[in-house]
Scaffold this motif. Structure first.
Motif, PDB file in Angstrom:
ATOM      1  N   ALA A 123      30.082 -15.691 -12.543  1.00 13.32           N
ATOM      2  CA  ALA A 123      30.195 -14.759 -11.417  1.00 13.32           C
ATOM      3  C   ALA A 123      29.780 -13.351 -11.816  1.00 13.32           C
ATOM      4  O   ALA A 123      29.126 -12.647 -11.042  1.00 13.32           O
ATOM      5  CB  ALA A 123      31.632 -14.750 -10.900  1.00 13.32           C
ATOM      6  N   ALA A 124      30.144 -12.933 -13.023  1.00 11.34           N
ATOM      7  CA  ALA A 124      29.759 -11.598 -13.489  1.00 11.34           C
ATOM      8  C   ALA A 124      28.248 -11.469 -13.554  1.00 11.34           C
ATOM      9  O   ALA A 124      27.676 -10.444 -13.153  1.00 11.34           O
ATOM     10  CB  ALA A 124      30.387 -11.314 -14.850  1.00 11.34           C
ATOM     11  N   ILE A 125      27.577 -12.505 -14.024  1.00 10.97           N
ATOM     12  CA  ILE A 125      26.110 -12.486 -14.070  1.00 10.97           C
ATOM     13  C   ILE A 125      25.532 -12.438 -12.661  1.00 10.97           C
ATOM     14  O   ILE A 125      24.635 -11.646 -12.361  1.00 10.97           O
ATOM     15  CB  ILE A 125      25.577 -13.715 -14.834  1.00 10.97           C
ATOM     16  N   MET A 126      26.063 -13.257 -11.767  1.00  9.97           N
ATOM     17  CA  MET A 126      25.548 -13.319 -10.399  1.00  9.97           C
ATOM     18  C   MET A 126      25.675 -11.989  -9.672  1.00  9.97           C
ATOM     19  O   MET A 126      24.791 -11.613  -8.905  1.00  9.97           O
ATOM     20  CB  MET A 126      26.275 -14.413  -9.607  1.00  9.97           C
ATOM     21  N   THR A 127      26.761 -11.268  -9.890  1.00  5.73           N
ATOM     22  CA  THR A 127      26.936  -9.996  -9.189  1.00  5.73           C
ATOM     23  C   THR A 127      26.194  -8.867  -9.903  1.00  5.73           C
ATOM     24  O   THR A 127      25.713  -7.943  -9.259  1.00  5.73           O
ATOM     25  CB  THR A 127      28.420  -9.640  -9.024  1.00  5.73           C
ATOM     26  N   ALA A 128      26.092  -8.954 -11.231  1.00 10.23           N
ATOM     27  CA  ALA A 128      25.445  -7.868 -11.985  1.00 10.23           C
ATOM     28  C   ALA A 128      23.944  -7.801 -11.762  1.00 10.23           C
ATOM     29  O   ALA A 128      23.364  -6.721 -11.753  1.00 10.23           O
ATOM     30  CB  ALA A 128      25.738  -8.018 -13.480  1.00 10.23           C
ATOM     31  N   VAL A 129      23.279  -8.951 -11.560  1.00  3.41           N
ATOM     32  CA  VAL A 129      21.823  -8.945 -11.425  1.00  3.41           C
ATOM     33  C   VAL A 129      21.360  -8.443 -10.067  1.00  3.41           C
ATOM     34  O   VAL A 129      20.194  -8.111  -9.898  1.00  3.41           O
ATOM     35  CB  VAL A 129      21.198 -10.329 -11.728  1.00  3.41           C
ATOM     36  N   ASN A 130      22.271  -8.387  -9.091  1.00  4.51           N
ATOM     37  CA  ASN A 130      21.963  -7.813  -7.775  1.00  4.51           C
ATOM     38  C   ASN A 130      20.688  -8.410  -7.171  1.00  4.51           C
ATOM     39  O   ASN A 130      19.718  -7.714  -6.903  1.00  4.51           O
ATOM     40  CB  ASN A 130      21.857  -6.287  -7.872  1.00  4.51           C
ATOM     41  N   GLY A 172      28.468 -14.996  -5.826  1.00  6.59           N
ATOM     42  CA  GLY A 172      29.112 -14.549  -7.064  1.00  6.59           C
ATOM     43  C   GLY A 172      30.594 -14.305  -6.850  1.00  6.59           C
ATOM     44  O   GLY A 172      31.430 -14.661  -7.687  1.00  6.59           O
ATOM     45  N   PHE A 173      30.945 -13.720  -5.704  1.00  9.36           N
ATOM     46  CA  PHE A 173      32.361 -13.503  -5.394  1.00  9.36           C
ATOM     47  C   PHE A 173      33.086 -14.815  -5.134  1.00  9.36           C
ATOM     48  O   PHE A 173      34.283 -14.941  -5.429  1.00  9.36           O
ATOM     49  CB  PHE A 173      32.527 -12.528  -4.230  1.00  9.36           C
ATOM     50  N   VAL A 174      32.395 -15.816  -4.599  1.00  6.86           N
ATOM     51  CA  VAL A 174      33.006 -17.141  -4.438  1.00  6.86           C
ATOM     52  C   VAL A 174      33.352 -17.707  -5.809  1.00  6.86           C
ATOM     53  O   VAL A 174      34.461 -18.222  -6.035  1.00  6.86           O
ATOM     54  CB  VAL A 174      32.066 -18.100  -3.666  1.00  6.86           C
ATOM     55  N   VAL A 175      32.408 -17.599  -6.749  1.00  5.97           N
ATOM     56  CA  VAL A 175      32.657 -18.102  -8.104  1.00  5.97           C
ATOM     57  C   VAL A 175      33.747 -17.264  -8.783  1.00  5.97           C
ATOM     58  O   VAL A 175      34.598 -17.804  -9.503  1.00  5.97           O
ATOM     59  CB  VAL A 175      31.352 -18.123  -8.925  1.00  5.97           C
ATOM     60  N   ASN A 200      38.503 -10.607  -4.394  1.00  5.76           N
ATOM     61  CA  ASN A 200      37.342 -11.497  -4.313  1.00  5.76           C
ATOM     62  C   ASN A 200      37.131 -12.026  -2.895  1.00  5.76           C
ATOM     63  O   ASN A 200      35.987 -12.192  -2.463  1.00  5.76           O
ATOM     64  CB  ASN A 200      37.480 -12.639  -5.320  1.00  5.76           C
ATOM     65  N   ALA A 201      38.213 -12.262  -2.179  1.00  3.19           N
ATOM     66  CA  ALA A 201      38.083 -12.672  -0.769  1.00  3.19           C
ATOM     67  C   ALA A 201      37.436 -11.560   0.047  1.00  3.19           C
ATOM     68  O   ALA A 201      36.580 -11.813   0.903  1.00  3.19           O
ATOM     69  CB  ALA A 201      39.447 -13.050  -0.202  1.00  3.19           C
ATOM     70  N   VAL A 202      37.807 -10.302  -0.227  1.00  5.82           N
ATOM     71  CA  VAL A 202      37.170  -9.168   0.449  1.00  5.82           C
ATOM     72  C   VAL A 202      35.680  -9.111   0.087  1.00  5.82           C
ATOM     73  O   VAL A 202      34.822  -8.869   0.949  1.00  5.82           O
ATOM     74  CB  VAL A 202      37.879  -7.839   0.090  1.00  5.82           C
ATOM     75  N   GLY A 203      35.340  -9.359  -1.184  1.00  6.56           N
ATOM     76  CA  GLY A 203      33.934  -9.384  -1.609  1.00  6.56           C
ATOM     77  C   GLY A 203      33.140 -10.459  -0.886  1.00  6.56           C
ATOM     78  O   GLY A 203      31.997 -10.240  -0.486  1.00  6.56           O
ATOM     79  N   ILE A 204      33.743 -11.624  -0.708  1.00  6.88           N
ATOM     80  CA  ILE A 204      33.071 -12.710   0.028  1.00  6.88           C
ATOM     81  C   ILE A 204      32.811 -12.275   1.462  1.00  6.88           C
ATOM     82  O   ILE A 204      31.702 -12.432   1.990  1.00  6.88           O
ATOM     83  CB  ILE A 204      33.925 -13.998  -0.012  1.00  6.88           C
TER      84      ILE A 204
END
Length: 197
Positions: free
Chosen positions: A21-28, A37-40, A71-75
């Motif tokens: 998840a950190a990778i998914m959100t960091a690469v934008n 990424g927030f789901v993960v 994370n729910a807010v991020g989703i």
């Protein structure tokens, strides 16, 4: 419930999910990738919470219970609100292509697009830009060249008037080396004006 079984699974699932998840959100890579990424992240937080329950670690339970909410807010933010806005912007782009000029381009989709030189060489990717406050006209974009993830990259300005849209991003009539010979941009001190070459 067999808490030893839960702890054995969660001690692996939680860190793996958190790292992915950190990778998914960091690469934008856009609102949908960030949203997933927030789901993960949520999956990781749930497993950290379960691990906290199974091992009696109240601080791990409390921190990750709170992170489940975040994370729910991020989703909601990225897969809900932002994705709908991106869909609306893409719909406007498609509709404008069928009409006489001008063709529209979403401001949120400019960042990250590539800029290619006249000789076909990739100059870099757009990292930002400046819009004239009174007219709403884009003045210039900032293109990043080289480096990885912002480390060791050089930044250059390209006036909006030099850019021509292409399928993958933008092209400029200059050669790659001509753009890269320009004075590099200080990331903390952008210019008020950029002159076309």
């Amino acid at each position: 419930m067999n808490w030893d079984y839960v702890a054995n699974w969660s001690e692996w699932v939680a860190p793996i999910a958190t790292m992915i998840a950190a990778i998914m959100t960091a690469v934008n890579l856009g609102s949908r990738v960030t949203g997933w990424g927030f789901v993960v992240f949520l999956i990781g937080s749930i497993h950290w919470t379960l691990l906290g329950v199974a091992t009696g670690q109240k601080s791990l339970l409390a921190a990750n219970g709170f992170l489940c909410i975040i994370n729910a807010v991020g989703i909601w933010r990225w897969l809900g609100v932002r994705a709908r806005l991106d869909d609306g912007a893409q719909a406007a782009e498609r509709k404008s292509e069928a009409l006489p000029a001008p063709t529209l381009l979403s401001l949120s989709n400019i960042e990250g697009r590539s800029i290619t030189a006249a000789d076909g060489a990739l100059i870099g990717h757009i990292r930002g830009g400046m819009v004239e406050r009174d007219s709403g006209r884009i003045s210039y974009v900032v293109v990043a060249n080289g480096g990885l993830g912002g480390v060791s990259e050089t930044l250059h300005t390209v006036p909006w008037d030099e850019l021509k849209p292409s399928d993958e991003g933008f092209t400029v009539p200059a050669k790659c080396e001509d753009i890269l010979r320009r004075e590099p941009l200080d990331p903390a001190d952008w210019p008020a004006r950029v002159q076309a070459a």
